[in-house]
Design a protein around this motif. Sequence first.
Motif, PDB file in Angstrom:
ATOM      1  N   GLY A   8       0.222   9.100  -1.197  1.00 36.43           N
ATOM      2  CA  GLY A   8      -1.027  10.000  -1.442  1.00 36.43           C
ATOM      3  C   GLY A   8      -0.482  10.530  -2.697  1.00 36.43           C
ATOM      4  N   LYS A  15       1.294   3.287  -2.683  1.00 35.50           N
ATOM      5  CA  LYS A  15       0.049   4.848  -3.194  1.00 35.50           C
ATOM      6  C   LYS A  15      -0.266   5.339  -2.174  1.00 35.50           C
ATOM      7  CE  LYS A  15       0.148   2.365  -7.371  1.00 35.50           C
ATOM      8  NZ  LYS A  15      -0.855   1.336  -8.121  1.00 35.50           N
ATOM      9  N   ASP A  16      -0.707   4.744  -0.637  1.00 33.88           N
ATOM     10  CA  ASP A  16      -1.856   5.546   0.624  1.00 33.88           C
ATOM     11  C   ASP A  16      -0.699   6.110   1.332  1.00 33.88           C
ATOM     12  OD1 ASP A  16      -4.118   3.671  -0.811  1.00 33.88           O
ATOM     13  OD2 ASP A  16      -4.422   2.777   0.594  1.00 33.88           O
ATOM     14  N   GLY A  46       0.702  -1.119   0.187  1.00 39.26           N
ATOM     15  CA  GLY A  46      -0.030  -0.359   0.066  1.00 39.26           C
ATOM     16  C   GLY A  46       0.668   1.554  -0.230  1.00 39.26           C
TER      17      GLY A  46
END
Length: 73
Positions: free
Chosen positions: A72, A68-69, A66
């Motif tokens: 941001g 990408k989370d 994750g």
Amino acid sequence: MNKIFAVLVVLAVIIGAGALNFHIIVLSGDVKILKKAELTFTDTFVDARGIKRAKLYLKPNLVRAGIKDVLGN
């Protein structure tokens, strides 16, 4: 002396287990911790400053975890 050695061995095992469970991502002004999708030593410490940040999206282990989370984008 044996007690000190035993404590050091236990600490090494705990640190090793922690390295298997988390990605430590160094950003420009911050440090983020991301839980790994798989238990490996790959990409335990990740430098995400400057242009290196774009290369992180090409690493499958980080994408599954994750990244990408966290970044941001």
